[in-house]
Write a protein that holds these residues in place. Sequence first.
Motif, PDB file in Angstrom:
ATOM      1  N   ASP A 232      12.811  -8.655  -5.582  1.00 55.85           N
ATOM      2  CA  ASP A 232      11.838  -7.781  -5.160  1.00 55.85           C
ATOM      3  C   ASP A 232      10.467  -8.804  -4.889  1.00 55.85           C
ATOM      4  OD1 ASP A 232      13.140  -5.756  -5.838  1.00 55.85           O
ATOM      5  OD2 ASP A 232      11.704  -5.065  -7.444  1.00 55.85           O
ATOM      6  N   VAL A 233      10.620 -10.209  -4.736  1.00 60.13           N
ATOM      7  CA  VAL A 233       9.519 -10.931  -4.422  1.00 60.13           C
ATOM      8  C   VAL A 233       8.823 -10.740  -3.175  1.00 60.13           C
ATOM      9  CG1 VAL A 233       8.593 -13.466  -4.219  1.00 60.13           C
ATOM     10  CG2 VAL A 233      10.079 -12.727  -6.400  1.00 60.13           C
ATOM     11  N   PRO A 234       9.760 -10.871  -1.935  1.00 61.95           N
ATOM     12  CA  PRO A 234       8.934 -10.418  -0.737  1.00 61.95           C
ATOM     13  C   PRO A 234       8.264  -9.254  -0.609  1.00 61.95           C
ATOM     14  CG  PRO A 234      11.085 -11.383  -0.757  1.00 61.95           C
ATOM     15  CD  PRO A 234      10.793 -10.934  -1.967  1.00 61.95           C
ATOM     16  N   GLU A 235       8.805  -8.245  -1.403  1.00 60.05           N
ATOM     17  CA  GLU A 235       8.180  -6.849  -1.341  1.00 60.05           C
ATOM     18  C   GLU A 235       6.807  -6.837  -1.936  1.00 60.05           C
ATOM     19  OE1 GLU A 235       8.675  -4.089   0.347  1.00 60.05           O
ATOM     20  OE2 GLU A 235      10.146  -5.522   1.400  1.00 60.05           O
ATOM     21  N   LEU A 236       6.893  -7.603  -3.051  1.00 65.88           N
ATOM     22  CA  LEU A 236       5.707  -7.505  -4.021  1.00 65.88           C
ATOM     23  C   LEU A 236       4.446  -8.456  -3.392  1.00 65.88           C
ATOM     24  CD1 LEU A 236       7.356  -8.600  -7.406  1.00 65.88           C
ATOM     25  CD2 LEU A 236       6.017  -6.543  -7.089  1.00 65.88           C
ATOM     26  N   VAL A 237       5.242  -9.495  -2.495  1.00 71.41           N
ATOM     27  CA  VAL A 237       3.940 -10.132  -1.604  1.00 71.41           C
ATOM     28  C   VAL A 237       3.294  -9.207  -0.865  1.00 71.41           C
ATOM     29  CG1 VAL A 237       3.473 -12.133  -0.022  1.00 71.41           C
ATOM     30  CG2 VAL A 237       4.957 -12.313  -2.064  1.00 71.41           C
ATOM     31  N   LYS A 238       4.226  -8.525  -0.040  1.00 72.70           N
ATOM     32  CA  LYS A 238       3.728  -7.472   0.970  1.00 72.70           C
ATOM     33  C   LYS A 238       2.581  -6.430   0.343  1.00 72.70           C
ATOM     34  CE  LYS A 238       7.720  -7.722   4.046  1.00 72.70           C
ATOM     35  NZ  LYS A 238       9.007  -6.853   4.539  1.00 72.70           N
ATOM     36  N   LEU A 239       3.183  -5.834  -1.027  1.00 74.75           N
ATOM     37  CA  LEU A 239       2.231  -5.007  -1.809  1.00 74.75           C
ATOM     38  C   LEU A 239       0.995  -5.398  -2.145  1.00 74.75           C
ATOM     39  CD1 LEU A 239       1.974  -2.219  -3.301  1.00 74.75           C
ATOM     40  CD2 LEU A 239       2.848  -3.337  -5.174  1.00 74.75           C
TER      41      LEU A 239
ATOM     42  N   VAL B 109     -14.410  -6.058 -10.039  1.00 74.60           N
ATOM     43  CA  VAL B 109     -13.735  -7.009 -10.802  1.00 74.60           C
ATOM     44  C   VAL B 109     -13.001  -8.089  -9.841  1.00 74.60           C
ATOM     45  CG1 VAL B 109     -11.981  -7.605 -12.492  1.00 74.60           C
ATOM     46  CG2 VAL B 109     -13.502  -5.542 -12.769  1.00 74.60           C
ATOM     47  N   ASN B 110     -13.032  -9.331 -10.150  1.00 67.54           N
ATOM     48  CA  ASN B 110     -11.944 -10.359  -9.667  1.00 67.54           C
ATOM     49  C   ASN B 110     -10.971 -10.290 -10.079  1.00 67.54           C
ATOM     50  OD1 ASN B 110     -10.903 -12.643  -8.500  1.00 67.54           O
ATOM     51  ND2 ASN B 110     -12.268 -14.081  -9.540  1.00 67.54           N
ATOM     52  N   VAL B 111      -9.910  -9.497  -9.222  1.00 63.85           N
ATOM     53  CA  VAL B 111      -8.642  -9.148  -9.849  1.00 63.85           C
ATOM     54  C   VAL B 111      -7.440  -9.505  -8.933  1.00 63.85           C
ATOM     55  CG1 VAL B 111      -8.673  -6.654  -8.473  1.00 63.85           C
ATOM     56  CG2 VAL B 111      -7.290  -6.848 -10.719  1.00 63.85           C
ATOM     57  N   LEU B 112      -6.515  -9.714  -9.452  1.00 63.04           N
ATOM     58  CA  LEU B 112      -5.300  -9.969  -8.612  1.00 63.04           C
ATOM     59  C   LEU B 112      -4.132  -9.259  -9.494  1.00 63.04           C
ATOM     60  CD1 LEU B 112      -4.065 -13.588  -9.488  1.00 63.04           C
ATOM     61  CD2 LEU B 112      -6.035 -12.761 -10.575  1.00 63.04           C
ATOM     62  N   LEU B 113      -2.750  -9.264  -8.803  1.00 65.18           N
ATOM     63  CA  LEU B 113      -1.703  -8.847  -9.439  1.00 65.18           C
ATOM     64  C   LEU B 113      -0.849 -10.086  -9.889  1.00 65.18           C
ATOM     65  CD1 LEU B 113      -0.053  -6.332  -6.748  1.00 65.18           C
ATOM     66  CD2 LEU B 113      -1.015  -5.861  -9.027  1.00 65.18           C
ATOM     67  N   ARG B 114       0.115  -9.884 -10.915  1.00 63.06           N
ATOM     68  CA  ARG B 114       0.697 -10.854 -11.655  1.00 63.06           C
ATOM     69  C   ARG B 114       1.974 -10.667 -12.271  1.00 63.06           C
ATOM     70  NH1 ARG B 114       1.803 -12.537 -16.767  1.00 63.06           N
ATOM     71  NH2 ARG B 114       1.778 -14.938 -17.122  1.00 63.06           N
ATOM     72  N   THR B 115       2.998 -11.394 -11.640  1.00 66.45           N
ATOM     73  CA  THR B 115       4.453 -11.079 -11.951  1.00 66.45           C
ATOM     74  C   THR B 115       5.133 -12.359 -12.663  1.00 66.45           C
ATOM     75  OG1 THR B 115       4.766  -9.870  -9.857  1.00 66.45           O
ATOM     76  CG2 THR B 115       6.849 -10.605 -10.862  1.00 66.45           C
ATOM     77  N   THR B 116       5.878 -12.294 -13.534  1.00 75.29           N
ATOM     78  CA  THR B 116       6.624 -12.963 -14.484  1.00 75.29           C
ATOM     79  C   THR B 116       8.169 -12.963 -13.871  1.00 75.29           C
ATOM     80  OG1 THR B 116       5.640 -12.803 -16.639  1.00 75.29           O
ATOM     81  CG2 THR B 116       7.660 -13.742 -16.651  1.00 75.29           C
ATOM     82  N   LEU B 117       8.560 -14.101 -13.347  1.00 81.13           N
ATOM     83  CA  LEU B 117       9.858 -14.250 -12.525  1.00 81.13           C
ATOM     84  C   LEU B 117      10.923 -13.912 -13.782  1.00 81.13           C
ATOM     85  CD1 LEU B 117       9.314 -16.724  -9.883  1.00 81.13           C
ATOM     86  CD2 LEU B 117       9.450 -14.330  -9.503  1.00 81.13           C
TER      87      LEU B 117
END
Length: 248
Positions: free
Chosen positions: A158-165, A143-151
Amino acid sequence: PNAYSAPFKIYLDITLACSLQCPFCLSEAGRGQKASLPVATIEKLAAEIQELGVMYVKIGGGDPFLHPDFETIINLLRSAGCFLTISTNSAVVTPQIVDLLVKAGVRTSVSIEGMEAVNDSLRGPGHFRKALDALETFKKGGVNVLLRTTLLRQNLDDVPELVKLARSRGVKIKFSYCRPAGRAVHNQTMLSPQDSSRYLRVLEYLNSPEVLPHVLMDEGMMFSQPVEVSQKLLRGRMCGAANQSMHI
């Protein structure tokens, strides 16, 4: 002058059924909600989408996988000739769903709202691990998949750690606004003027040259748009409502 003949994209919430009760849910899904759009309505929408030339439909909910006619809906919209994306809370992921998403070419986003402690405080205990398991299932299935976060107020740090994840998992991560709708209005999750300095620091980080290639953002979060995007999509207007998108 220069207006579109049809929306560029449509946000289509096909059901309010959901196993979660997130405090920031824009559609107030879950909590016993079972209302879903009937297939007959979506057949009419698909016909209009094809006639008007709408390019992009984002399917949401609730959890769209819980719609009893989910496969039929995917096939209807795909046959209308538009690109499809879908968001899931990862509660229901089956081999049949994975196969359908691959065959229909549906880009799928797995929602997480922070690292484990923050995410599970918002979405419920154990959700973070379940979401990462779903991400790997989608990846292995093709599947063409990505993560998604609502700010939100709770997850800016947590944003920098989410990008690293996301980078460690080999996928991009998309950041979106929390809009003033549904439960988000009443539950102290939306960003406020008091959060402006923290929010600006997050935007500066996301727009930095070393991070930008690994993330996606809502249009208004980007410091600069490629000329071809700004000329063809924005038309000089920042707000896309009734101009480039609509929500059903």
